[in-house]
Design a protein around this motif. Structure first.
Motif, PDB file in Angstrom:
ATOM      1  N   LEU A   8       0.752  -1.277   0.152  1.00 53.18           N
ATOM      2  CA  LEU A   8       0.129  -0.056   0.057  1.00 53.18           C
ATOM      3  C   LEU A   8       0.656   1.363   0.025  1.00 53.18           C
ATOM      4  O   LEU A   8       0.508   2.240  -0.705  1.00 53.18           O
ATOM      5  N   TYR A   9       1.743   1.294   0.714  1.00 51.46           N
ATOM      6  CA  TYR A   9       2.873   2.413   0.837  1.00 51.46           C
ATOM      7  C   TYR A   9       3.437   2.666  -0.637  1.00 51.46           C
ATOM      8  O   TYR A   9       3.762   3.649  -1.081  1.00 51.46           O
ATOM      9  N   ALA A  10       3.951   1.591  -1.315  1.00 55.02           N
ATOM     10  CA  ALA A  10       4.385   1.696  -2.671  1.00 55.02           C
ATOM     11  C   ALA A  10       3.457   1.844  -3.881  1.00 55.02           C
ATOM     12  O   ALA A  10       3.823   2.224  -4.803  1.00 55.02           O
ATOM     13  N   ASP A  11       2.094   1.889  -3.366  1.00 57.71           N
ATOM     14  CA  ASP A  11       1.278   1.727  -4.675  1.00 57.71           C
ATOM     15  C   ASP A  11       1.032   3.308  -4.915  1.00 57.71           C
ATOM     16  O   ASP A  11       0.674   4.275  -3.998  1.00 57.71           O
ATOM     17  N   GLU A  12       1.113   3.640  -6.252  1.00 61.56           N
ATOM     18  CA  GLU A  12       0.932   5.140  -6.819  1.00 61.56           C
ATOM     19  C   GLU A  12       0.043   5.052  -7.811  1.00 61.56           C
ATOM     20  O   GLU A  12       0.109   5.846  -8.601  1.00 61.56           O
ATOM     21  N   ALA A  13      -0.800   4.169  -7.887  1.00 57.42           N
ATOM     22  CA  ALA A  13      -1.807   4.124  -9.091  1.00 57.42           C
ATOM     23  C   ALA A  13      -2.939   5.199  -8.881  1.00 57.42           C
ATOM     24  O   ALA A  13      -3.163   5.799 -10.082  1.00 57.42           O
ATOM     25  N   GLY A  14      -3.291   5.784  -7.915  1.00 62.01           N
ATOM     26  CA  GLY A  14      -4.160   6.837  -7.851  1.00 62.01           C
ATOM     27  C   GLY A  14      -3.675   8.066  -7.903  1.00 62.01           C
ATOM     28  O   GLY A  14      -4.336   9.164  -7.888  1.00 62.01           O
ATOM     29  N   PHE A  15      -2.349   8.311  -7.735  1.00 60.58           N
ATOM     30  CA  PHE A  15      -1.756   9.691  -7.578  1.00 60.58           C
ATOM     31  C   PHE A  15      -2.004  10.532  -8.650  1.00 60.58           C
ATOM     32  O   PHE A  15      -2.261  11.681  -8.562  1.00 60.58           O
ATOM     33  N   ILE A  16      -1.927  10.122  -9.908  1.00 60.65           N
ATOM     34  CA  ILE A  16      -2.103  11.046 -11.073  1.00 60.65           C
ATOM     35  C   ILE A  16      -3.549  11.390 -11.123  1.00 60.65           C
ATOM     36  O   ILE A  16      -3.675  12.552 -11.391  1.00 60.65           O
ATOM     37  N   ILE A  17      -4.331  10.535 -10.819  1.00 59.17           N
ATOM     38  CA  ILE A  17      -5.886  10.661 -11.258  1.00 59.17           C
ATOM     39  C   ILE A  17      -6.223  11.943 -10.250  1.00 59.17           C
ATOM     40  O   ILE A  17      -6.937  12.784 -10.441  1.00 59.17           O
ATOM     41  N   SER A  18      -5.668  11.819  -8.854  1.00 58.89           N
ATOM     42  CA  SER A  18      -5.966  12.527  -7.652  1.00 58.89           C
ATOM     43  C   SER A  18      -5.336  13.956  -7.917  1.00 58.89           C
ATOM     44  O   SER A  18      -6.127  15.082  -7.706  1.00 58.89           O
ATOM     45  N   SER A  19      -4.229  13.926  -8.404  1.00 55.74           N
ATOM     46  CA  SER A  19      -3.594  15.288  -8.800  1.00 55.74           C
ATOM     47  C   SER A  19      -4.470  16.281 -10.096  1.00 55.74           C
ATOM     48  O   SER A  19      -4.567  17.228 -10.115  1.00 55.74           O
ATOM     49  N   GLU A  20      -4.802  15.199 -11.018  1.00 53.68           N
ATOM     50  CA  GLU A  20      -5.658  15.860 -12.127  1.00 53.68           C
ATOM     51  C   GLU A  20      -6.883  16.345 -11.601  1.00 53.68           C
ATOM     52  O   GLU A  20      -7.453  17.535 -12.019  1.00 53.68           O
ATOM     53  N   MET A  21      -7.499  15.650 -10.761  1.00 52.37           N
ATOM     54  CA  MET A  21      -8.803  16.176 -10.003  1.00 52.37           C
ATOM     55  C   MET A  21      -8.718  17.385  -9.271  1.00 52.37           C
ATOM     56  O   MET A  21      -9.455  18.153  -9.424  1.00 52.37           O
ATOM     57  N   VAL A  22      -7.471  17.365  -8.663  1.00 55.89           N
ATOM     58  CA  VAL A  22      -7.277  18.771  -7.830  1.00 55.89           C
ATOM     59  C   VAL A  22      -7.173  20.152  -8.871  1.00 55.89           C
ATOM     60  O   VAL A  22      -7.598  21.025  -8.652  1.00 55.89           O
ATOM     61  N   LEU A  23      -6.406  19.782  -9.976  1.00 59.68           N
ATOM     62  CA  LEU A  23      -6.190  20.731 -10.906  1.00 59.68           C
ATOM     63  C   LEU A  23      -7.395  21.325 -11.547  1.00 59.68           C
ATOM     64  O   LEU A  23      -7.728  22.230 -11.579  1.00 59.68           O
ATOM     65  N   VAL A  24      -8.265  20.283 -11.994  1.00 60.64           N
ATOM     66  CA  VAL A  24      -9.708  20.425 -12.419  1.00 60.64           C
ATOM     67  C   VAL A  24     -10.541  21.143 -11.526  1.00 60.64           C
ATOM     68  O   VAL A  24     -11.292  22.265 -11.847  1.00 60.64           O
ATOM     69  N   GLY A  25     -10.621  20.602 -10.196  1.00 59.58           N
ATOM     70  CA  GLY A  25     -11.242  21.179  -9.280  1.00 59.58           C
ATOM     71  C   GLY A  25     -11.023  22.812  -9.160  1.00 59.58           C
ATOM     72  O   GLY A  25     -11.666  23.870  -8.843  1.00 59.58           O
ATOM     73  N   THR A  26      -9.745  23.020  -8.916  1.00 64.87           N
ATOM     74  CA  THR A  26      -9.239  24.679  -8.894  1.00 64.87           C
ATOM     75  C   THR A  26      -9.561  25.286  -9.910  1.00 64.87           C
ATOM     76  O   THR A  26      -9.998  26.245  -9.789  1.00 64.87           O
ATOM     77  N   GLY A  31     -13.056  29.597 -11.961  1.00 64.40           N
ATOM     78  CA  GLY A  31     -13.821  30.103 -13.053  1.00 64.40           C
ATOM     79  C   GLY A  31     -15.196  30.629 -12.738  1.00 64.40           C
ATOM     80  O   GLY A  31     -15.831  31.297 -12.905  1.00 64.40           O
ATOM     81  N   MET A  32     -15.757  29.745 -11.524  1.00 64.81           N
ATOM     82  CA  MET A  32     -16.925  29.965 -10.910  1.00 64.81           C
ATOM     83  C   MET A  32     -16.839  31.405 -10.093  1.00 64.81           C
ATOM     84  O   MET A  32     -17.860  32.377 -10.197  1.00 64.81           O
TER      85      MET A  32
END
Length: 102
Positions: A8-26, A31-32
């Motif tokens: 679990l410590y070495a798993d980085e599979a969700g890292f890219i998706i979560s950073s993209e979501m933070v960027l899109v949310g920001t 914009g709002m």
């Protein structure tokens, strides 16, 4: 158990998706904020126009008296004076740092 924690410590599979979501949310929130700021400014401008329209209505009136064989009535009049806020541009929502309105 130790192997599961290491995996679990070495798993980085969700890292890219979560950073993209933070960027899109920001970007969405920024914009709002800009969009709602423009909506608020335009609503204030329209309410200023409505207020100016009500202020420009001439409320002066006058009528003369009437007299007949056994009675009479006096006339009356009212003069509509200028009120503060009767003209366009009285409400300013945003002021630029130089003192000029946007």
């Amino acid at each position: 158990m130790f192997q599961l924690i290491r995996d679990l410590y070495a798993d980085e599979a969700g890292f890219i998706i979560s950073s993209e979501m933070v960027l899109v949310g920001t970007i969405t929130v920024l914009g709002m904020v800009v969009g709602l700021s423009e909506v608020a400014f335009n609503i204030n401008q329209e309410l200023e126009d409505v207020g100016s329209a009500f202020g420009s209505i001439n409320q002066a009136y006058s009528y003369t008296g009437a007299a007949g064989g056994k009675g009479s009535s006096n006339g009356s009049s009212n003069n509509d004076e200028w009120d503060h806020g009767d003209h366009d541009g009285d409400v300013i929502c945003d002021v630029a740092p130089t003192g000029e309105s946007y």
